[in-house]
Design a protein around this motif. Structure first.
Motif: not given
Length: 439
Positions: A348-364
């Protein structure tokens, strides 16, 4: 635009009750057998569903068989304006409004269409994209049952068996106990998102059934050949165990066309078709072509338990924290939530997409993609990182990242985990995973 043609005429005088003997194996196995010799020049049935689901041709099933499922229900049957039959299936992560057959749960509900007419020997074919998930099976079959005569006359093609989309089950029955069953491993990955043609050619003179995938002969049966006409079914449903566990939300079988062409000089016993059991519920307008997402609850508006976590976890779905004030999932530092996505293949040719919001001061944090067979063995992994060091980073805003997956050989399952780093946390929303091919 496809050319529309539905043709269904009364059963021709091609039949005689219980006629025709079983030829010797020597005559059956000759290379001189011509499957087209007695094929009629006109199909008795051809439907490409461009005008919807014809009540004069088809009945929508609303019933249940087997254990540990909630049946096939009419609400899961739809069509598109360009003539695609859409058969929906809802797995264990389903949280929508559809209810099962005599059940308040819409989980493990499939869909099926049945011909009003009962058909005798002939060529039966369907062009479709099978339901691509473990836990449910797509099937194409004829069926006639008579308890008084101890008859179970049936011819089946079944996809997704034993958690393997390379395998096809072909089975023909004459009673509940007498059958010829065969499993074929093909070179085709049947859930690859491409159209495939599945066909069986049923003969009674001589008695044999030839099974095909994309015009390639995969099996010939010479024993337990039905001699009674049967109604034609197409659908998906949830067997108890042998198709795997339905770790998904909603997915679809898509049907382009169905065709039946009879064989002359092949005697059989006619049977009644009709609409004796199921209610008449038909979709009144087309739907848009479905766009599937292999991730369950990808926007966090659905079933919360689609995302697994430990009892001590502080992972939480929060309102008004997502994209456009929708829901989002919050993953604190050193925490994790995950789900399984099955039916994966290294081709399979597959794609993964995601949206994230990192907290201020966080390493994520990050998305961890682990590739596994059905067992726990780790075949490989990939990561999408989110942190304030990203070039796409916007403070207190969602931003998107994507990854084209490189799937190791032997993969059947992805474990997708959302993980917070050891300092601070982050929000995830609008996750997406699917094949990059047109579905």
């Amino acid at each position: 635009m496809k050319t529309k043609r539905i043709l269904l005429i009364g059963l021709l005088l091609l039949t005689s009750c219980n006629g025709g003997g079983n030829p010797s194996l020597s005559s059956v196995h000759t290379s001189e057998f011509d499957p087209d010799e007695n094929l009629a020049s006109e199909s008795l049935l051809f439907d490409d569903f461009e005008n919807g689901i014809d009540i004069d041709v088809w009945e929508i099933a609303h019933t249940k068989w087997g254990n540990n499922n909630n049946g096939v229900v009419y609400q899961n049957v739809n069509y598109t304006s360009d003539g695609i039959l859409v058969l929906q299936a809802n797995g264990d992560n389903y949280a929508g409004d559809i209810k099962g057959y005599n059940s308040n749960s819409g989980k493990r509900t499939g869909a099926a269409l049945i011909s009003n007419e009962a058909f005798g020997p002939g060529r039966f074919e369907v062009r479709m994209k099978v339901l691509p998930r473990f836990g449910a099976t797509t099937a194409f079959w004829t069926f006639y049952y008579d308890d008084k005569l101890s008859l179970n006359q049936e011819i089946d093609i079944e996809l997704n068996v034993n958690n393997d989309f390379r395998s096809v089950w072909t089975t023909n029955w004459t009673t509940l106990n007498d059958r010829d069953h065969f499993e074929t491993t093909t070179n085709i990955i049947h859930n690859d998102g491409e159209w495939h043609v599945y066909k069986f050619e049923w003969h009674t003179n001589p008695k044999r059934i030839d099974y095909y995938v994309d015009d390639i002969l995969i099996h010939t049966s010479y024993t337990n050949i039905p001699t009674y006409a049967g109604r034609l079914w197409i659908g998906n449903w949830f067997p108890d165990g042998w198709a795997g566990t339905p770790d998904f939300e909603t997915d679809y079988t898509l049907v382009d066309y169905i065709r039946y062409t009879p064989y002359k000089n092949n005697p059989y016993t006619p049977t009644n078709g009709g609409r004796s059991k199921f209610p008449d519920h038909y979709p009144t307008s087309p739907i848009s072509m479905v766009k599937n997402n292999l991730i369950s609850n990808p926007g966090f508006e659905g079933l919360e338990t689609a995302w697994r976590k430990e009892t001590t976890s502080k992972v939480e779905i929060k309102a008004n924290e997502g994209v456009n004030n929708s829901k989002a999932i919050y993953v604190p530092a050193n925490d994790i939530t995950y789900q399984f996505i099955t039916g994966i293949d290294e081709t399979f040719d597959m794609i993964l997409k995601a949206k994230a919001k990192v907290e201020k001061g966080s390493k994520g944090g990050y998305l961890l993609v682990e590739y596994r067979p059905l067992e726990t063995t780790l075949l490989g992994y990939e990561v999408i990182e989110f942190s304030f060091n990203d070039s796409e980073y916007i403070e207190n805003e969602f931003y998107e990242k994507s990854l084209n997956l490189t799937i190791p050989e032997g993969t059947k399952r992805i474990e997708l985990s959302l993980i917070g780093h050891d300092q601070g946390g982050l929000y995830f929303d609008d996750l997406y995973l699917n094949l990059t091919k047109k579905l």
